[in-house]
Scaffold this active site. Sequence first.
Site, PDB file in Angstrom:
ATOM      1  N   SER A  81      -5.014  -8.309 -11.849  1.00 24.07           N
ATOM      2  CA  SER A  81      -5.328  -8.110 -10.708  1.00 24.07           C
ATOM      3  C   SER A  81      -4.253  -8.204  -9.566  1.00 24.07           C
ATOM      4  CB  SER A  81      -6.743  -8.311 -10.025  1.00 24.07           C
ATOM      5  OG  SER A  81      -7.083  -7.552  -9.085  1.00 24.07           O
ATOM      6  N   ASP A 130      -5.844   7.793   0.593  1.00 19.15           N
ATOM      7  CA  ASP A 130      -6.203   6.505   0.198  1.00 19.15           C
ATOM      8  C   ASP A 130      -6.542   5.544   1.424  1.00 19.15           C
ATOM      9  OD1 ASP A 130      -5.656   3.553  -0.430  1.00 19.15           O
ATOM     10  OD2 ASP A 130      -5.298   4.068  -2.431  1.00 19.15           O
ATOM     11  N   ASN A 131      -5.182   5.303   2.167  1.00 16.86           N
ATOM     12  CA  ASN A 131      -5.114   4.484   3.286  1.00 16.86           C
ATOM     13  C   ASN A 131      -6.217   4.841   4.535  1.00 16.86           C
ATOM     14  OD1 ASN A 131      -2.775   4.277   1.489  1.00 16.86           O
ATOM     15  ND2 ASN A 131      -1.543   3.480   3.238  1.00 16.86           N
ATOM     16  N   HIS A 155      -5.500  -4.235  -8.324  1.00 13.12           N
ATOM     17  CA  HIS A 155      -6.794  -4.355  -8.240  1.00 13.12           C
ATOM     18  C   HIS A 155      -7.739  -3.948  -9.368  1.00 13.12           C
ATOM     19  CE1 HIS A 155      -6.203  -5.421  -4.050  1.00 13.12           C
ATOM     20  NE2 HIS A 155      -5.765  -4.010  -3.861  1.00 13.12           N
ATOM     21  N   HIS A 199      -2.899  -5.820   3.134  1.00 12.18           N
ATOM     22  CA  HIS A 199      -2.701  -6.244   1.756  1.00 12.18           C
ATOM     23  C   HIS A 199      -2.864  -7.615   1.647  1.00 12.18           C
ATOM     24  CE1 HIS A 199      -1.851  -5.542  -2.391  1.00 12.18           C
ATOM     25  NE2 HIS A 199      -1.103  -6.641  -2.296  1.00 12.18           N
ATOM     26  N   GLU A 218       2.534   0.733  -5.221  1.00 11.62           N
ATOM     27  CA  GLU A 218       1.169   1.510  -4.622  1.00 11.62           C
ATOM     28  C   GLU A 218       0.991   1.473  -3.077  1.00 11.62           C
ATOM     29  OE1 GLU A 218      -1.269   2.998  -6.336  1.00 11.62           O
ATOM     30  OE2 GLU A 218      -3.000   2.910  -5.152  1.00 11.62           O
ATOM     31  N   ASP A 250       1.166  -3.349  -7.086  1.00 11.28           N
ATOM     32  CA  ASP A 250       0.406  -2.944  -5.824  1.00 11.28           C
ATOM     33  C   ASP A 250       0.569  -4.294  -4.937  1.00 11.28           C
ATOM     34  OD1 ASP A 250      -1.279  -2.728  -3.701  1.00 11.28           O
ATOM     35  OD2 ASP A 250      -3.180  -2.003  -5.012  1.00 11.28           O
ATOM     36  N   LYS A 298      -1.163  10.050  -1.018  1.00  5.24           N
ATOM     37  CA  LYS A 298      -1.541   8.777  -1.050  1.00  5.24           C
ATOM     38  C   LYS A 298      -1.709   8.025   0.251  1.00  5.24           C
ATOM     39  CE  LYS A 298      -1.862   4.268  -1.840  1.00  5.24           C
ATOM     40  NZ  LYS A 298      -2.035   3.285  -0.747  1.00  5.24           N
ATOM     41  N   CYS A 355      -9.915   3.931   3.328  1.00  5.12           N
ATOM     42  CA  CYS A 355     -10.500   2.552   4.113  1.00  5.12           C
ATOM     43  C   CYS A 355     -11.736   3.452   5.022  1.00  5.12           C
ATOM     44  CB  CYS A 355      -9.367   2.296   5.011  1.00  5.12           C
ATOM     45  SG  CYS A 355      -8.309   1.523   4.012  1.00  5.12           S
ATOM     46  N   SER A 382     -10.604  -9.018  -6.156  1.00  5.68           N
ATOM     47  CA  SER A 382     -10.953  -7.929  -6.020  1.00  5.68           C
ATOM     48  C   SER A 382     -11.152  -7.281  -7.503  1.00  5.68           C
ATOM     49  CB  SER A 382      -9.756  -6.953  -5.629  1.00  5.68           C
ATOM     50  OG  SER A 382      -8.447  -7.354  -6.606  1.00  5.68           O
ATOM     51  N   ASN A 426       3.276   4.846  -2.356  1.00  2.00           N
ATOM     52  CA  ASN A 426       2.643   4.669  -1.153  1.00  2.00           C
ATOM     53  C   ASN A 426       2.867   6.210  -0.144  1.00  2.00           C
ATOM     54  OD1 ASN A 426       0.760   3.245   0.910  1.00  2.00           O
ATOM     55  ND2 ASN A 426       2.636   3.477   2.019  1.00  2.00           N
ATOM     56  N   GLN A 486       0.756   7.798  -9.211  1.00  2.00           N
ATOM     57  CA  GLN A 486       1.038   6.612  -9.858  1.00  2.00           C
ATOM     58  C   GLN A 486       1.656   7.233 -11.409  1.00  2.00           C
ATOM     59  OE1 GLN A 486       2.095   3.581  -9.874  1.00  2.00           O
ATOM     60  NE2 GLN A 486       1.083   2.396  -8.072  1.00  2.00           N
ATOM     61  N   HIS A 529     -11.944   1.493  -2.798  1.00  2.76           N
ATOM     62  CA  HIS A 529     -12.436   2.818  -2.428  1.00  2.76           C
ATOM     63  C   HIS A 529     -12.989   3.814  -3.662  1.00  2.76           C
ATOM     64  CE1 HIS A 529      -9.509   1.864   0.601  1.00  2.76           C
ATOM     65  NE2 HIS A 529      -8.454   2.554   0.279  1.00  2.76           N
ATOM     66  N   SER A 571      -4.414   8.703  -5.403  1.00  5.97           N
ATOM     67  CA  SER A 571      -3.261   7.901  -5.340  1.00  5.97           C
ATOM     68  C   SER A 571      -2.799   7.454  -7.088  1.00  5.97           C
ATOM     69  CB  SER A 571      -3.965   6.429  -5.189  1.00  5.97           C
ATOM     70  OG  SER A 571      -4.620   6.634  -3.964  1.00  5.97           O
TER      71      SER A 571
HETATM   72  P1  NAI Z   1       0.937   1.490   8.775  1.00  7.80           P
HETATM   73  O1  NAI Z   1       2.098   0.850   8.991  1.00  7.80           O
HETATM   74  O2  NAI Z   1       0.714   2.935   8.704  1.00  7.80           O
HETATM   75  O3  NAI Z   1       0.027   0.774   9.922  1.00  7.80           O
HETATM   76  C1  NAI Z   1       0.118  -0.593  10.404  1.00  7.80           C
HETATM   77  C2  NAI Z   1       0.188  -0.274  11.878  1.00  7.80           C
HETATM   78  O4  NAI Z   1      -0.103  -1.801  12.397  1.00  7.80           O
HETATM   79  C3  NAI Z   1       1.504   0.366  12.632  1.00  7.80           C
HETATM   80  O5  NAI Z   1       0.839   1.175  13.436  1.00  7.80           O
HETATM   81  C4  NAI Z   1       1.778  -0.862  13.293  1.00  7.80           C
HETATM   82  O6  NAI Z   1       2.662  -0.463  14.576  1.00  7.80           O
HETATM   83  C5  NAI Z   1       0.681  -1.774  13.729  1.00  7.80           C
HETATM   84  N1  NAI Z   1       0.990  -3.034  14.103  1.00  7.80           N
HETATM   85  C6  NAI Z   1       2.114  -3.898  13.345  1.00  7.80           C
HETATM   86  N2  NAI Z   1       1.962  -5.103  14.036  1.00  7.80           N
HETATM   87  C7  NAI Z   1       0.770  -5.233  15.013  1.00  7.80           C
HETATM   88  C8  NAI Z   1       0.473  -6.263  15.868  1.00  7.80           C
HETATM   89  N3  NAI Z   1       1.100  -7.337  15.891  1.00  7.80           N
HETATM   90  N4  NAI Z   1      -0.648  -5.729  16.590  1.00  7.80           N
HETATM   91  C9  NAI Z   1      -1.099  -4.515  16.394  1.00  7.80           C
HETATM   92  N5  NAI Z   1      -0.764  -3.658  15.628  1.00  7.80           N
HETATM   93  C10 NAI Z   1       0.325  -3.953  14.832  1.00  7.80           C
HETATM   94  O7  NAI Z   1       0.530   0.859   7.318  1.00  7.80           O
HETATM   95  P2  NAI Z   1      -1.037   1.296   6.754  1.00  7.80           P
HETATM   96  O8  NAI Z   1      -0.564   2.184   5.543  1.00  7.80           O
HETATM   97  O9  NAI Z   1      -1.955   1.501   7.573  1.00  7.80           O
HETATM   98  O10 NAI Z   1      -1.280  -0.119   5.935  1.00  7.80           O
HETATM   99  C11 NAI Z   1      -1.696  -1.218   6.526  1.00  7.80           C
HETATM  100  C12 NAI Z   1      -1.835  -2.470   5.693  1.00  7.80           C
HETATM  101  O11 NAI Z   1      -2.966  -2.131   4.845  1.00  7.80           O
HETATM  102  C13 NAI Z   1      -0.955  -2.758   4.562  1.00  7.80           C
HETATM  103  O12 NAI Z   1      -0.738  -4.096   4.349  1.00  7.80           O
HETATM  104  C14 NAI Z   1      -1.218  -1.888   3.315  1.00  7.80           C
HETATM  105  O13 NAI Z   1      -0.490  -2.207   2.296  1.00  7.80           O
HETATM  106  C15 NAI Z   1      -2.715  -2.080   3.527  1.00  7.80           C
HETATM  107  N6  NAI Z   1      -3.629  -1.386   2.581  1.00  7.80           N
HETATM  108  C16 NAI Z   1      -5.014  -1.784   2.291  1.00  7.80           C
HETATM  109  C17 NAI Z   1      -5.678  -0.890   1.597  1.00  7.80           C
HETATM  110  C18 NAI Z   1      -6.956  -1.472   1.050  1.00  7.80           C
HETATM  111  O14 NAI Z   1      -7.722  -0.758   0.470  1.00  7.80           O
HETATM  112  N7  NAI Z   1      -7.396  -2.645   1.857  1.00  7.80           N
HETATM  113  C19 NAI Z   1      -5.523   0.428   1.217  1.00  7.80           C
HETATM  114  C20 NAI Z   1      -4.048   0.845   1.949  1.00  7.80           C
HETATM  115  C21 NAI Z   1      -3.355   0.060   2.306  1.00  7.80           C
END
Ligand code: NAI
Length: 477
Positions: free
Chosen positions: A76, A234-235, A53, A345, A200, A138, A230, A239, A81, A225, A410, A398, A406
């Site tokens: 990006s 960050d997550n 991003h 993501h 990332e 990322d 991180k 968020c 983003s 990650n 990196q 963020h 984070s």
């Molecule tokens: P995580 O693996 O810690 O959490 C995801 C959760 O979703 C898990 O607990 C899993 O059991 C649950 N899950 C999976 N399938 C499901 C379903 N069908 N129904 C309900 N729950 C379900 O992953 P994390 O680190 O929380 O990341 C989640 C997403 O967010 C990823 O795609 C990551 O890349 C993205 N992300 C986005 C950010 C942003 O700024 N927008 C920042 C950091 C991560």
Amino acid sequence: MSFDYKVADLGLAEAGRHQIRLAEHEMPGLMSLREEFGASKPLAGARIAGSLHMTVQTAVLIETLTALGAEVRWASCNIYSTQDEAAAAVVVGPNGSVEDPQGVPVFAWKGETLEEYWDCTEQILTWPGEGANMILDDGGDATMLVHKGREWEAAGQVPPTTEEDSEEFSIFKALVRRTLAEDGQKWTKVSEEIKGVTEETTTGVHRLYELAKTGDLLFPAINVNDSVTKSKFDNKYGCRHSVIDGLNRATDVLIAGKVVVVAGYGDVGKGCAEALRGQGARVVVTEIDPICALQAAMEGYQVARLEDVLDVADIYITTTGNFNIITAEHMTKMKNKAIVANIGHFDNEIDIAGLAKVPGVVKTEIKPQVHEWTFSSGSSIIVLSEGRLFNLGNATGHPSFVMSNSFANQTIAQIELFSKTGDYEKQVYVLPKHLDEKVARLHLAAIGVELTELTKEQAEYIGVDVAGPYKPDHYRY
Ligand code: NAI
């Protein structure tokens, strides 16, 4: 100096530079790495293709990488983003001008089409002269382009586009088809130059482990990650901040009193749920993992199935990194004016393609990245950022301080893979704990943290070194 780049408007560079200057103050991790490594330049010779991003915080990362000696090209990793002023400022550079840009080639603007997005990703891997030798990714799109490109080159063709392919995958195939026609060895040559990738996010890391499992990973990877500093910051805390920012800027709807569904209670879900509760929302969590479901329940959230709360929920946030969490059928059954947004993501958590096919549905743009979808019943829902991660699409992602954690990871990961390439196999690694602790340490003084020091005797008693690491690798924080 002249170089190629593509951004919205270089005239925004001054505004971007002011924001970068303020961000630097909030990014002590990156600034102290500049101090520590600015003279020795451990990234001299590194040619980094960055796909992340293109925000103000990323600008500070890019200028840290160049301060450490790297050459960089940047795109990006999402079509919505980019902060156009940050992209412009990076191209102009701290010492350049709009007439004479002195910075880094950036290929990114807010509101790219998917074709443009993949062209930009190709651009960062297409260098004049010697090619890229590092990837900073990322979500894994740059890494996927190299891997699929090479795989399809070896096969002598790109598989035909099928009905099952998403619109984006068809566009991706078309891009590789074009590069294959131009140079049938392009991705093979690119892949042979790459020493490694630092990734990332959760979703990109997932893709890397899949490649490593099948033996298809072409170069070593560092999973940034899963540094504690991180994903647990960050997550979660990132968020916790930007989920509210995204909702406010997109809709300005009062969150207090609303029923909000948070799908997924991992790191991102935990941060989102806490922030929404803090605003006075009644939060309902959905989970498939019994441990995370129990955690959510212990925190006092209702844990339910999505189907069972469609008639009461006002806002939906998907955080799963999984696909088809909210289906078109779900959306047709939601309350009038329910808000639907994804912070995971990729955009496949919400079935937007399916929504578009609901008979009679009409899409109205309220403003960029905010759309009302009205069903033939007259009821409508509001979808943010077309189902793409809305904290970056509707807001600016963020804040700097958390991204400093984070991006310090990196930067350290780039130094590690670039300078010690021979120590790493074609596998996925996490940074050692002492470096994770170092990243945290770099951020303490700025927020007035006074750390207690172990005595020698105490250190012996708990079996650690006075200087750390303080926890075994299996510790979960
Ligand atoms: P995580 O693996 O810690 O959490 C995801 C959760 O979703 C898990 O607990 C899993 O059991 C649950 N899950 C999976 N399938 C499901 C379903 N069908 N129904 C309900 N729950 C379900 O992953 P994390 O680190 O929380 O990341 C989640 C997403 O967010 C990823 O795609 C990551 O890349 C993205 N992300 C986005 C950010 C942003 O700024 N927008 C920042 C950091 C991560």
